[in-house]
Motif scaffolding. Structure first.
Motif, mmCIF file in Angstrom:
data_model
loop_
_atom_site.group_PDB
_atom_site.id
_atom_site.type_symbol
_atom_site.label_atom_id
_atom_site.label_comp_id
_atom_site.label_asym_id
_atom_site.label_seq_id
_atom_site.Cartn_x
_atom_site.Cartn_y
_atom_site.Cartn_z
ATOM 1 N N MET A 27 44.272 50.571 -1.037
ATOM 2 C CA MET A 27 42.811 50.610 -1.144
ATOM 3 C C MET A 27 42.351 49.850 -2.391
ATOM 4 S SD MET A 27 40.351 53.869 -1.883
ATOM 5 C CE MET A 27 40.557 54.716 -0.350
ATOM 6 N N GLY A 28 43.022 50.112 -3.495
ATOM 7 C CA GLY A 28 42.648 49.454 -4.743
ATOM 8 C C GLY A 28 42.869 47.955 -4.687
ATOM 9 N N TYR A 29 44.008 47.542 -4.099
ATOM 10 C CA TYR A 29 44.323 46.113 -4.107
ATOM 11 C C TYR A 29 43.461 45.340 -3.097
ATOM 12 C CZ TYR A 29 46.782 41.781 -4.580
ATOM 13 O OH TYR A 29 47.052 40.463 -4.831
ATOM 14 N N TYR A 30 43.477 45.814 -1.843
ATOM 15 C CA TYR A 30 42.748 45.064 -0.796
ATOM 16 C C TYR A 30 41.258 45.400 -0.767
ATOM 17 C CZ TYR A 30 47.343 43.596 0.716
ATOM 18 O OH TYR A 30 48.604 43.040 0.750
ATOM 19 N N GLY A 31 40.865 46.391 -1.539
ATOM 20 C CA GLY A 31 39.441 46.700 -1.637
ATOM 21 C C GLY A 31 38.719 45.744 -2.570
ATOM 22 N N ARG A 32 39.496 45.035 -3.405
ATOM 23 C CA ARG A 32 38.875 44.052 -4.303
ATOM 24 C C ARG A 32 38.518 42.802 -3.513
ATOM 25 N NH1 ARG A 32 42.086 41.629 -7.581
ATOM 26 N NH2 ARG A 32 43.607 41.822 -5.915
ATOM 27 N N GLU A 33 37.465 42.153 -3.914
ATOM 28 C CA GLU A 33 37.036 40.915 -3.246
ATOM 29 C C GLU A 33 38.195 39.902 -3.192
ATOM 30 O OE1 GLU A 33 33.386 40.780 -2.590
ATOM 31 O OE2 GLU A 33 34.246 39.448 -1.075
ATOM 32 N N GLU A 34 38.900 39.760 -4.324
ATOM 33 C CA GLU A 34 39.987 38.770 -4.406
ATOM 34 C C GLU A 34 41.154 39.173 -3.498
ATOM 35 O OE1 GLU A 34 38.536 40.218 -6.966
ATOM 36 O OE2 GLU A 34 37.491 38.574 -7.952
ATOM 37 N N GLY A 35 41.475 40.456 -3.487
ATOM 38 C CA GLY A 35 42.586 40.937 -2.662
ATOM 39 C C GLY A 35 42.305 40.703 -1.183
ATOM 40 N N ARG A 36 41.061 40.969 -0.803
ATOM 41 C CA ARG A 36 40.659 40.773 0.594
ATOM 42 C C ARG A 36 40.709 39.280 0.940
ATOM 43 N NH1 ARG A 36 36.329 43.695 0.206
ATOM 44 N NH2 ARG A 36 34.916 41.990 -0.199
ATOM 45 N N ALA A 37 40.204 38.461 0.028
ATOM 46 C CA ALA A 37 40.156 37.016 0.291
ATOM 47 C C ALA A 37 41.563 36.431 0.440
ATOM 48 C CB ALA A 37 39.402 36.311 -0.826
ATOM 49 N N GLU A 38 42.514 36.952 -0.343
ATOM 50 C CA GLU A 38 43.899 36.456 -0.277
ATOM 51 C C GLU A 38 44.488 36.567 1.125
ATOM 52 O OE1 GLU A 38 46.480 38.671 -2.848
ATOM 53 O OE2 GLU A 38 45.449 37.967 -4.648
ATOM 54 N N THR A 39 44.048 37.579 1.875
ATOM 55 C CA THR A 39 44.635 37.793 3.207
ATOM 56 C C THR A 39 44.133 36.775 4.225
ATOM 57 O OG1 THR A 39 42.873 39.257 4.003
ATOM 58 C CG2 THR A 39 44.690 40.290 2.790
ATOM 59 N N GLY A 40 43.021 36.138 3.924
ATOM 60 C CA GLY A 40 42.431 35.198 4.886
ATOM 61 C C GLY A 40 41.444 35.876 5.827
ATOM 62 N N TYR A 41 41.177 37.156 5.585
ATOM 63 C CA TYR A 41 40.202 37.897 6.406
ATOM 64 C C TYR A 41 38.803 37.342 6.142
ATOM 65 C CZ TYR A 41 37.435 41.991 7.878
ATOM 66 O OH TYR A 41 36.529 42.832 8.472
ATOM 67 N N ARG A 42 38.069 37.019 7.232
ATOM 68 C CA ARG A 42 36.800 36.326 7.023
ATOM 69 C C ARG A 42 35.632 36.941 7.805
ATOM 70 N NH1 ARG A 42 38.850 31.215 9.919
ATOM 71 N NH2 ARG A 42 39.643 32.979 11.118
ATOM 72 N N ALA A 43 35.749 38.188 8.210
ATOM 73 C CA ALA A 43 34.664 38.763 9.019
ATOM 74 C C ALA A 43 33.329 38.630 8.284
ATOM 75 C CB ALA A 43 34.952 40.224 9.320
ATOM 76 N N ASP A 44 32.291 38.374 9.053
ATOM 77 C CA ASP A 44 30.976 38.105 8.480
ATOM 78 C C ASP A 44 29.942 38.769 9.384
ATOM 79 O OD1 ASP A 44 28.424 36.643 8.143
ATOM 80 O OD2 ASP A 44 29.595 35.367 6.797
ATOM 81 N N PRO A 45 28.955 39.461 8.799
ATOM 82 C CA PRO A 45 27.942 40.105 9.652
ATOM 83 C C PRO A 45 27.271 39.135 10.625
ATOM 84 C CG PRO A 45 27.740 40.903 7.413
ATOM 85 C CD PRO A 45 28.768 39.792 7.382
ATOM 86 N N ARG A 46 27.261 37.842 10.297
ATOM 87 C CA ARG A 46 26.619 36.874 11.211
ATOM 88 C C ARG A 46 27.479 36.568 12.425
ATOM 89 N NH1 ARG A 46 25.781 32.426 6.698
ATOM 90 N NH2 ARG A 46 27.772 33.361 6.132
ATOM 91 N N GLY A 47 28.722 37.046 12.422
ATOM 92 C CA GLY A 47 29.581 36.896 13.588
ATOM 93 C C GLY A 47 29.818 35.458 13.989
ATOM 94 N N TRP A 48 29.605 35.177 15.281
ATOM 95 C CA TRP A 48 29.862 33.832 15.815
ATOM 96 C C TRP A 48 28.988 32.786 15.132
ATOM 97 C CZ3 TRP A 48 34.141 33.439 18.517
ATOM 98 C CH2 TRP A 48 34.569 34.501 19.319
#
Lengths: 499, 147
Positions: free
Chosen positions: B122-143
């Motif tokens: 939670m601490g690691y992947y909850g950080r903006e940088e940790g999340r970005a490192e994974t390549g996860y790109r979900a965005d409220p604007r969707g498609w």
């Protein structure tokens, strides 16, 4: 203590409570006072930001970390205006005839339930997404199923104007999902039903309910309550409990009402689930598009369901087995990950139940039966076959040791994924379809309510949520909850005894 | 207490970390669970620890004490097997030790480690940088979001 008086008080605003509120809108229009109490807050549309660590703690009970008493499974359920309908993926399945008839509840007419479910499906805009809105995570599941000899089916979902944010489980940021917070509750409020949020039902007394309204914490999400913080005693002609399969039995147990069935809290089931991930050689569309568009129903043959899914980095990390370099490698392959949620169809068994601790807090006792473990293993093996058939390079299976299976290990799936590796406390198991605890039946010796949710022996008290299920539903439960809640509300309107 | 700005951008008082008393052991364990954590600077560690502290803020004080105790036990238990504390082990032995705890016959140990690793993730992947490192790109604007 502040005293108030209403004709009907509904506890909970999810699939059950929201539906009852809408159905009682006519009473409110006729001048009766109808109140909905919701423990969670009401959110402004602008607050749904899609961020995992700001939304999950705000929307889920116990910030999404509700653990069973044994500490071996997390239970996810919403705590907000709209209950869990705010955080599900909108999957809307008709009640399964085989299961409903199998429950054998006297007076529970399947055709009545089915027609009510169809009414709510229409009301909530339930439909199949067109093919051009399906992402590769879903399409690969269909393709993998076909190649592995299975037939995937498409989920009907209740969205209007879905933009494909993939963030359904964090509350739709585009107001597309048609949960009770979008349809039934606003309709009820337009009719004059009052909804009070941040209002926790503490205890039921004879035709009254004790409630604590909480203050909004500084910096937290959600709107303040409609009522001033404090404790209230609300007198009511009738009380309808729809606070979930955990909240409703816990409230009854805290209340200790004379004449209540000893079965309260018994019969809890929940579809224990694993999140599985597989890595493809190339990036796929997975974190855009509706996340849960297809499923594979093997409930009859093998006791499990498979559903497409896509979760967020922390949730994914938590649910993958292990740690260290192999875990990190998979996490950093996120754009190439395909995911499947495996759900075991568990049965109500003695011992799996809702209780309360000495402070009145709900406690859920749940042990995995050998049948549930076997179902999860069969489901994991089937998923691995589907992943490899869809072209995945490696599959992450929590009940394998080590958990990563390379493509050349596909022939050894049955040996590698095995019940001997299912170790409680090591493997992440979670559940979101919480059912039972106030089961319907013929009398107080075998159940808590009748088929209309009337609590045996207490004519002014009703139940209208998933706690009514006498056993597992074996599919996603929301439309069935709504149908049962609609029946309960209809009977409440017919009965005059409580008025 | 200092002021802390969590992800919702609203200032609040910084909750104290349950691992304050065992900070170095905790960081050694965290860097074994998520190897990339060794690259975190002091600000990154503080952010990770604050995410955990905030998540535990509403939990009973007893639970926070148990977590600190568990981390202390993780430091001492390797003495019986390797003759050194967890912090005294090299990376390979730290990994092997935690694998043993994860697979321990005692449910209490397995559960404790599962809880701790959950908080670390939670601490690691909850950080903006940790999340970005994974390549996860979900965005409220969707498609409609640029990808």
């Amino acid at each position: 203590m502040i005293e108030r008086q209403y004709d009907v008080v509904i506890v909970g605003s999810g699939a059950g409570g929201g539906t009852v509120a809408e159905e009682l809108g006519g009473l409110a229009r006729d001048g009766k006072k109808v109140l909905v109490l919701e423990k969670g807050p009401r959110f402004a549309d602008s607050e749904f930001d899609g961020r995992e660590l700001s939304m999950a703690p705000s929307l889920y009970a116990e910030e999404g970390g509700f653990l069973t008493a044994e500490g071996t499974m997390t239970l996810a359920f919403g705590s907000a205006y709209g209950g869990s309908t705010v955080v599900y993926t909108g999957t809307s399945m008709q009640p399964p005839e085989r299961v409903i008839r199998g429950w054998g509840v006297p007076g529970l007419d399947f055709s009545d339930l089915e027609s009510r479910a169809r009414k709510y499906a229409e009301e909530n805009g339930v439909h199949l997404l067109p093919p051009d809105l399906l992402n590769e995570n879903n399409r690969l599941f269909v393709e993998g199923c076909e190649k592995a000899g299975y037939k995937a089916e498409q989920f009907p979902i209740n969205v209007r104007g879905c933009k494909g944010s993939s963030l359904c489980n964090l509350g739709c940021p585009n107001a597309a999902k048609q949960g009770t917070h979008r349809v039934q509750l606003p309709a009820a409020e337009r009719a004059g039903v009052e909804v009070v949020t941040r209002a926790e039902a503490l205890r039921i007394e004879e035709r009254a309910i004790l409630v604590r309204v909480q203050e909004k914490k500084p910096g937290s999400k959600g709107l303040p309550s409609e009522w001033a913080p404090g404790e209230y005693r609300i007198k009511a002609g009738a009380i309808v409990l729809a606070g979930s399969a955990i909240g409703t039995p816990a409230l009854l147990l805290r209340s200790n009402l004379p004449g209540l069935s000893k079965r309260v809290g018994e019969g809890f089931t929940c579809h224990p689930a694993h999140i599985l991930a597989a890595e493809h050689a190339r990036p796929i569309t997975n974190d855009v598009g509706h996340p849960k568009s297809f499923f594979l129903d093997r409930s009859v043959e093998e006791g499990f369901l498979l559903e497409t899914c896509m979760y967020f980095p922390f949730t994914t990390a938590k649910n993958l087995a292990g740690f260290g370099a192999p875990h990190s490698k998979l996490m950093h392959a996120f754009p190439r990950l395909q995911m499947i949620l495996v759900l075991a169809c568990d049965k109500a068994v003695p011992g799996n139940r809702v209780a309360v601790d000495r402070t009145g807090k709900p406690v859920v006792h749940y042990r995995f039966t050998p049948e549930v473990v076997a179902s999860l293993i069969r489901a994991t093996r089937a998923s691995a076959r589907i992943f490899f058939a869809a072209g995945a390079q490696r599959v992450h299976a929590p009940s394998a040791d080590p958990p990563l299976l390379e493509r050349d290990e596909a022939p050894a799936i049955d040996e590698r994924i095995h019940g001997r590796h299912f170790k409680e406390g090591k493997i992440s198991v979670s559940a979101a379809h919480l059912m039972g605890g106030c089961g319907m039946g013929s009398g107080p010796s075998d159940s808590v309510t009748d088929s209309y949710g009337r609590v045996h022996g207490i004519p002014w008290l009703r139940v209208a949520d998933a706690s009514l299920f006498p056993d597992s539903l074996e599919i996603n439960p929301y439309l069935t909850i709504m149908a049962l809640a609609g029946r309960a509300a209809g009977k409440l309107l017919e009965d005059k005894a409580w008025q | 207490m200092a002021r802390f700005f969590p992800q919702n951008g609203l200032p609040c008082l910084m909750p104290s970390s349950p691992f304050d008393s065992v900070r170095q052991v905790f960081r050694s364990v965290a860097a074994t669970v998520v190897p990339e954590a060794v690259r975190l600077d002091e600000q990154g560690w503080t952010e990770l620890e604050q995410i955990i502290a905030q998540a535990l803020e509403s939990r009973p004080a007893g639970l926070r004490r148990q977590l600190a105790l568990f981390v202390r036990a993780l430091d001492l238990l390797p003495v019986f097997r390797y003759g050194r504390t967890f912090q005294g082990l090299d990376a390979a032995r730290r990994n092997a030790f935690l694998l043993g705890i994860q697979d321990a016959p005692l449910l209490l140990l397995r559960r404790g480690f599962w809880g701790l690793r959950t908080l670390i993730f939670m601490g690691y992947y909850g950080r903006e940088e940790g999340r970005a490192e994974t390549g996860y790109r979900a965005d409220p604007r969707g498609w409609e979001a640029p990808r």
